[in-house]
Design a protein around this motif. Structure first.
Motif, PDB file in Angstrom:
ATOM      1  N   GLY A  79      21.533 100.521 -45.474  1.00 33.13           N
ATOM      2  CA  GLY A  79      21.745 101.931 -45.137  1.00 33.13           C
ATOM      3  C   GLY A  79      20.595 102.509 -44.328  1.00 33.13           C
ATOM      4  O   GLY A  79      20.806 103.171 -43.307  1.00 33.13           O
ATOM      5  N   MET A  80      19.358 102.244 -44.761  1.00 31.19           N
ATOM      6  CA  MET A  80      18.205 102.805 -44.061  1.00 31.19           C
ATOM      7  C   MET A  80      18.029 102.186 -42.680  1.00 31.19           C
ATOM      8  O   MET A  80      17.694 102.889 -41.711  1.00 31.19           O
ATOM      9  N   LEU A  81      18.257 100.877 -42.552  1.00 32.20           N
ATOM     10  CA  LEU A  81      18.160 100.232 -41.242  1.00 32.20           C
ATOM     11  C   LEU A  81      19.251 100.733 -40.301  1.00 32.20           C
ATOM     12  O   LEU A  81      19.034 100.883 -39.097  1.00 32.20           O
ATOM     13  N   THR A  82      20.425 101.016 -40.855  1.00 34.04           N
ATOM     14  CA  THR A  82      21.512 101.580 -40.049  1.00 34.04           C
ATOM     15  C   THR A  82      21.138 102.965 -39.545  1.00 34.04           C
ATOM     16  O   THR A  82      21.382 103.301 -38.379  1.00 34.04           O
ATOM     17  N   ALA A  83      20.555 103.771 -40.438  1.00 40.83           N
ATOM     18  CA  ALA A  83      20.130 105.118 -40.040  1.00 40.83           C
ATOM     19  C   ALA A  83      19.095 105.051 -38.922  1.00 40.83           C
ATOM     20  O   ALA A  83      19.171 105.802 -37.937  1.00 40.83           O
ATOM     21  N   LEU A  84      18.123 104.146 -39.059  1.00 42.07           N
ATOM     22  CA  LEU A  84      17.064 104.015 -38.056  1.00 42.07           C
ATOM     23  C   LEU A  84      17.604 103.472 -36.733  1.00 42.07           C
ATOM     24  O   LEU A  84      17.324 104.022 -35.656  1.00 42.07           O
ATOM     25  N   ALA A  85      18.401 102.399 -36.805  1.00 41.74           N
ATOM     26  CA  ALA A  85      18.929 101.789 -35.586  1.00 41.74           C
ATOM     27  C   ALA A  85      19.869 102.740 -34.860  1.00 41.74           C
ATOM     28  O   ALA A  85      19.831 102.847 -33.627  1.00 41.74           O
ATOM     29  N   GLY A  86      20.714 103.451 -35.612  1.00 42.88           N
ATOM     30  CA  GLY A  86      21.630 104.396 -34.988  1.00 42.88           C
ATOM     31  C   GLY A  86      20.898 105.486 -34.239  1.00 42.88           C
ATOM     32  O   GLY A  86      21.280 105.857 -33.119  1.00 42.88           O
ATOM     33  N   ALA A  87      19.830 106.012 -34.843  1.00 39.63           N
ATOM     34  CA  ALA A  87      19.052 107.068 -34.192  1.00 39.63           C
ATOM     35  C   ALA A  87      18.369 106.542 -32.930  1.00 39.63           C
ATOM     36  O   ALA A  87      18.348 107.220 -31.887  1.00 39.63           O
ATOM     37  N   MET A  88      17.805 105.327 -33.001  1.00 43.72           N
ATOM     38  CA  MET A  88      17.114 104.763 -31.839  1.00 43.72           C
ATOM     39  C   MET A  88      18.084 104.463 -30.693  1.00 43.72           C
ATOM     40  O   MET A  88      17.769 104.681 -29.519  1.00 43.72           O
ATOM     41  N   LEU A  89      19.278 103.992 -31.030  1.00 47.01           N
ATOM     42  CA  LEU A  89      20.277 103.719 -30.002  1.00 47.01           C
ATOM     43  C   LEU A  89      20.828 105.010 -29.411  1.00 47.01           C
ATOM     44  O   LEU A  89      21.153 105.061 -28.218  1.00 47.01           O
ATOM     45  N   ALA A  90      20.930 106.051 -30.242  1.00 46.80           N
ATOM     46  CA  ALA A  90      21.486 107.319 -29.766  1.00 46.80           C
ATOM     47  C   ALA A  90      20.618 107.935 -28.672  1.00 46.80           C
ATOM     48  O   ALA A  90      21.129 108.441 -27.671  1.00 46.80           O
ATOM     49  N   VAL A  91      19.295 107.882 -28.845  1.00 47.32           N
ATOM     50  CA  VAL A  91      18.407 108.532 -27.870  1.00 47.32           C
ATOM     51  C   VAL A  91      18.365 107.791 -26.542  1.00 47.32           C
ATOM     52  O   VAL A  91      17.871 108.332 -25.551  1.00 47.32           O
ATOM     53  N   GLN A  92      18.899 106.568 -26.496  1.00 52.26           N
ATOM     54  CA  GLN A  92      18.901 105.796 -25.260  1.00 52.26           C
ATOM     55  C   GLN A  92      20.158 106.026 -24.423  1.00 52.26           C
ATOM     56  O   GLN A  92      20.244 105.532 -23.302  1.00 52.26           O
TER      57      GLN A  92
END
Length: 207
Positions: A79-92
């Motif tokens: 869950g936490m890795l998904t939250a982090l990866a999703g946020a990082m991909l979103a800003v790109q």
């Protein structure tokens, strides 16, 4: 029992794929971004909650059956890795709908983490985050649909200067973004605060 734990693990894998968690998220951005503009709001705000409720029911049943819950920590890290990866991909992203799709992935990661706590406060937090995501992301996808209808563009580079011609849409977007970001005094802040409190109560300081 060990058998019940295996059943829970298999169910959890299915629900995590449907929720678009990290590693099995490849279908999510394309599905959300290429769907009809008004349907994208339904996909993110409503349809994405089906695996969340399934995961909640599964974890509750696992506790009642006294199954092996050693996978709870793994579920929390997913869950936490998904939250982090999703946020990082979103800003790109330069495409507004793909950005919202990855943002939805990030928010669903927080919800999965709350469920993984397998505590009363964790489940309350998951429901709170679910309700907040349903409202805010539904608003943002509908705003994206309105902007695309008005301008015919989806790239951020082509969407500048819309505050004056679309003031009500701009105001709604600003409020939804603040709520989704977890800033006070809107609902998103309460959800993130509850998640931190639930993790501290459970002793998941490393997460």
């Amino acid at each position: 029992s060990k058998g019940t734990g295996v059943v829970f693990a298999l169910l959890a894998i299915g629900f995590l794929i449907k929720a678009g968690t990290i590693g099995v998220h490849v279908w999510l951005p394309g599905a959300y971004a290429e769907a009809e503009d008004d349907l994208s709001a339904m996909l993110s705000a409503v349809v994405s909650k089906v695996p969340i409720f399934g995961l909640m029911v599964g974890t509750y049943a696992a506790i009642l059956s006294e199954a092996d819950l050693s996978l709870a920590h793994a579920l929390g890290w997913i869950g936490m890795l998904t939250a982090l990866a999703g946020a990082m991909l979103a800003v790109q992203q330069d495409d507004v709908k793909r950005m919202l799709a990855y943002s939805s992935m990030s928010q669903l990661g927080y919800i999965v983490t709350a469920i993984a706590l397998m505590s009363h406060l964790g489940w309350v937090t998951a429901l709170y985050l679910t309700a907040n995501h349903l409202m805010t992301k539904g608003i943002l996808f509908l705003i994206a649909a309105a902007i695309i209808l008005r301008t015919g563009a989806r790239a951020f580079a082509d969407l500048g200067g819309l505050a004056r011609p679309m003031p009500f849409t701009f105001a709604a977007a600003a409020i939804a973004i603040v709520a989704m970001s977890g800033l006070p005094p809107l609902a998103g802040f309460g959800g993130k605060w509850l998640l931190l409190s639930a993790m501290m109560e459970k002793g998941w300081y490393g997460s």
